[in-house]
Design an enzyme around this catalytic site. Sequence first.
Site, PDB file in Angstrom:
ATOM      1  N   ARG A 107      19.488 -51.503 -70.487  1.00  0.00           N
ATOM      2  CA  ARG A 107      20.888 -51.220 -70.288  1.00  0.00           C
ATOM      3  C   ARG A 107      21.186 -50.190 -69.259  1.00  0.00           C
ATOM      4  O   ARG A 107      22.389 -49.635 -69.221  1.00  0.00           O
ATOM      5  CB  ARG A 107      21.479 -50.911 -71.546  1.00  0.00           C
ATOM      6  CG  ARG A 107      21.252 -52.017 -72.568  1.00  0.00           C
ATOM      7  CD  ARG A 107      22.645 -52.650 -73.335  1.00  0.00           C
ATOM      8  NE  ARG A 107      22.312 -53.863 -74.137  1.00  0.00           N
ATOM      9  CZ  ARG A 107      22.962 -54.247 -74.991  1.00  0.00           C
ATOM     10  NH1 ARG A 107      24.157 -53.930 -75.259  1.00  0.00           N
ATOM     11  NH2 ARG A 107      22.564 -55.483 -75.556  1.00  0.00           N
ATOM     12  N   ARG A 145      27.709 -50.050 -69.534  1.00  0.00           N
ATOM     13  CA  ARG A 145      28.953 -49.394 -69.747  1.00  0.00           C
ATOM     14  C   ARG A 145      28.744 -47.890 -69.795  1.00  0.00           C
ATOM     15  O   ARG A 145      29.844 -46.996 -69.753  1.00  0.00           O
ATOM     16  CB  ARG A 145      29.461 -49.665 -71.293  1.00  0.00           C
ATOM     17  CG  ARG A 145      30.138 -51.005 -71.255  1.00  0.00           C
ATOM     18  CD  ARG A 145      31.034 -51.151 -72.615  1.00  0.00           C
ATOM     19  NE  ARG A 145      29.835 -51.671 -73.575  1.00  0.00           N
ATOM     20  CZ  ARG A 145      30.164 -51.345 -74.924  1.00  0.00           C
ATOM     21  NH1 ARG A 145      31.325 -51.044 -75.406  1.00  0.00           N
ATOM     22  NH2 ARG A 145      29.231 -51.976 -75.893  1.00  0.00           N
ATOM     23  N   ARG A 167      34.003 -53.990 -63.808  1.00  0.00           N
ATOM     24  CA  ARG A 167      34.213 -54.957 -64.767  1.00  0.00           C
ATOM     25  C   ARG A 167      35.287 -54.984 -65.662  1.00  0.00           C
ATOM     26  O   ARG A 167      35.710 -56.103 -66.387  1.00  0.00           O
ATOM     27  CB  ARG A 167      33.016 -54.583 -66.139  1.00  0.00           C
ATOM     28  CG  ARG A 167      31.270 -55.236 -65.763  1.00  0.00           C
ATOM     29  CD  ARG A 167      31.577 -56.888 -66.117  1.00  0.00           C
ATOM     30  NE  ARG A 167      32.334 -57.441 -67.216  1.00  0.00           N
ATOM     31  CZ  ARG A 167      31.868 -57.192 -68.317  1.00  0.00           C
ATOM     32  NH1 ARG A 167      30.895 -56.788 -68.755  1.00  0.00           N
ATOM     33  NH2 ARG A 167      32.691 -57.534 -69.340  1.00  0.00           N
ATOM     34  N   ASP A 198      22.875 -61.670 -69.438  1.00  0.00           N
ATOM     35  CA  ASP A 198      23.248 -61.674 -70.622  1.00  0.00           C
ATOM     36  C   ASP A 198      21.972 -62.677 -71.486  1.00  0.00           C
ATOM     37  O   ASP A 198      21.884 -63.671 -70.719  1.00  0.00           O
ATOM     38  CB  ASP A 198      24.600 -61.980 -71.253  1.00  0.00           C
ATOM     39  CG  ASP A 198      24.716 -61.725 -72.733  1.00  0.00           C
ATOM     40  OD1 ASP A 198      24.840 -60.472 -73.499  1.00  0.00           O
ATOM     41  OD2 ASP A 198      24.329 -62.811 -73.615  1.00  0.00           O
ATOM     42  N   TYR A 240      21.316 -66.549 -82.631  1.00  0.00           N
ATOM     43  CA  TYR A 240      22.746 -66.846 -82.271  1.00  0.00           C
ATOM     44  C   TYR A 240      23.383 -68.200 -82.324  1.00  0.00           C
ATOM     45  O   TYR A 240      24.484 -68.557 -82.705  1.00  0.00           O
ATOM     46  CB  TYR A 240      22.932 -66.321 -80.622  1.00  0.00           C
ATOM     47  CG  TYR A 240      22.998 -64.960 -80.801  1.00  0.00           C
ATOM     48  CD1 TYR A 240      24.163 -64.248 -81.032  1.00  0.00           C
ATOM     49  CD2 TYR A 240      22.030 -64.124 -79.815  1.00  0.00           C
ATOM     50  CE1 TYR A 240      24.369 -62.814 -80.738  1.00  0.00           C
ATOM     51  CE2 TYR A 240      22.135 -62.481 -79.920  1.00  0.00           C
ATOM     52  CZ  TYR A 240      23.244 -62.061 -80.187  1.00  0.00           C
ATOM     53  OH  TYR A 240      23.343 -60.772 -79.958  1.00  0.00           O
TER      54      TYR A 240
END
Lengths: 354, 354
Positions: B37, B41, B50, B86, B161
């Site tokens: 990552r 962010r 983004r 992702d 998921y």
Amino acid sequence: MPAPCAWHDRGVTLQDSPFLRACRRLPVDRTPVWYMRQAGRSLPEYRRVRADVPMLEACARPDMIVEITMQPVRRHGVDAAIYFSDIVVPLKAIGLDLDIKSGVGPVVADPIRDADGIKRLRELEPDDVSFVTEAVGTLVGELGPTPLIGFAGAPFTLASYLIEGGPSKNHERTKALMYGEPELWNDLMRRLSVITLEFLKVQVAAGAGAVQLFDSWVGALSAEDYRASVLPHTAWIFERLGELDVPRIHFGVGTGELLSLLSEAGADVVGVDWRVPLDKAAQRVQPATALQGNLDPAALFAPWEVVAERARDVLTRGRAAEGHIFNLGHGVLPNTDPDMLTRLTEFVHEESQT
Amino acid sequence: MPAPCAWHDRGVTLQDSPFLRACRRLPVDRTPVWYMRQAGRSLPEYRRVRADVPMLEACARPDMIVEITMQPVRRHGVDAAIYFSDIVVPLKAIGLDLDIKSGVGPVVADPIRDADGIKRLRELEPDDVSFVTEAVGTLVGELGPTPLIGFAGAPFTLASYLIEGGPSKNHERTKALMYGEPELWNDLMRRLSVITLEFLKVQVAAGAGAVQLFDSWVGALSAEDYRASVLPHTAWIFERLGELDVPRIHFGVGTGELLSLLSEAGADVVGVDWRVPLDKAAQRVQPATALQGNLDPAALFAPWEVVAERARDVLTRGRAAEGHIFNLGHGVLPNTDPDMLTRLTEFVHEESQT
């Protein structure tokens, strides 16, 4: 000949219960069973009594505590009751402004992150939790020969809630304090340990026959960090609990790397989650330690044949332990079919009968 | 004498990069560093690009992929780039109705729980992800001698998921299917494996120099369940990837009990979370396996001296491995100070210089 003493009779029968015998690593005629979160949302009768009562109110009302604690004992025929509470109850009792938000968990209005915040953690007095004394007193009367397990959250997990202000995935503020300000951290942990010990002592004084210290989130730590920053505090609690002569159970999730240290902290019984088979866990804990666990709670959503096969495997592996209390590897999941738990209880009793 | 071939030059330099050498367990003049990552962010420049672009749109636009993948390489001077994507991107690409909700994660409109649902999982064609080919092509040009790591989610995590319909804490429906309907489960896992393999092959064909298979949630399984229900599928993927001759990295969180099996599945490099020290992890993996990791990402919230001390400890323990790529024990947390990562990168380079 004097009339038999009812209390003493109960005491004798109680000490003879499979649950307390297994905790003490004595032979049992069947493996005892209870389930973490057996008192909770999986039961329709629980959802009914909780419908209009917020969690923290339920945890402070003796009538609710007694009813909810008794429900799974009546329904499933488990070998022990677990005192219905929440880990933040003693913190609420010393006046911290916190609540349990449905779907979220405990939320702390004013998180504790510095020396001033830590000073707000005063000691817990028995009078702060007189509802505990009352509820436990009634419970042990109703339970008769079935032991009541006292309940408390452990300091690390409590510290995380207080520092983060609520449930946390990564515990980053908690670890930052723990790694970066060890003196502050130890002060916080010491105060939480004093509160936790007192909360358990009140339960034992009122008649709880064993205690379980839940460190839900301690699996977020490496063994080295646990040893340096948590073990001294849990060891202090367990040492003082030792004076009360009730079995001390210790449980956390994801603790494969910590099992040895959890028993080193002084637990008589170490709870094991479903990731580590009990025969392996038996090799990791200290000698003279019983094990509790460890069927995957999600397995209860599979067909019964699968549940039975897996429960049998848990029993087989559990024989490697010096004492074994059957349980799930974590709390009962809210959507669990309660009939599955009743059937599982019977199955474990039958399969393990000697 | 013919003019030097630019591509070939890049190839030689690339293969000589500390990252690829460490993956192959060859001597390096400094320990390579990258961060899971790292593109995300924690970077203000990421939040800027983004700001008005939803996640799945960003993952399908070559300009965004290139920019976001490059940002941490420019800023931190890390030794490898990780392809920005992702785990659900290949599932979206075959037409499943899913989205990534901010603050929640991937949400699947119509969860897959039976044979009919599984049939909706068609194979992935390179044309479904032409944006990947384009982005990777541009990236390897910009990156020059810095390797690009291809990225994919592993079948177990994808299955969870799809079955749960979104992120899940307990994976109860997933496990119920896995435990109770093994044929259906294996059909689902086989289809997901085919998709995953193709997604990685497209990245390698376009120039990715290594691949990482993320099985974020596989730590929810016991070793026995992993071996029976997941390992055959990841092993199949790794075996076919072996034909491409790029290092294969495998990572999951909370995998202390699974490290041996993760390498048995065929990974050249096993990523280790912060719970297991690298010297211990080195004893658990198969011979000829390099390790990646494993500073606790929460440690970056402590003062620099603590970070440095812990990073040094990771480097020391990493020497027990046959090859070591420095990384965090999980992804960079969103609130991480990016300057801390830049400083850490320099520190690891300096400390490990030979």
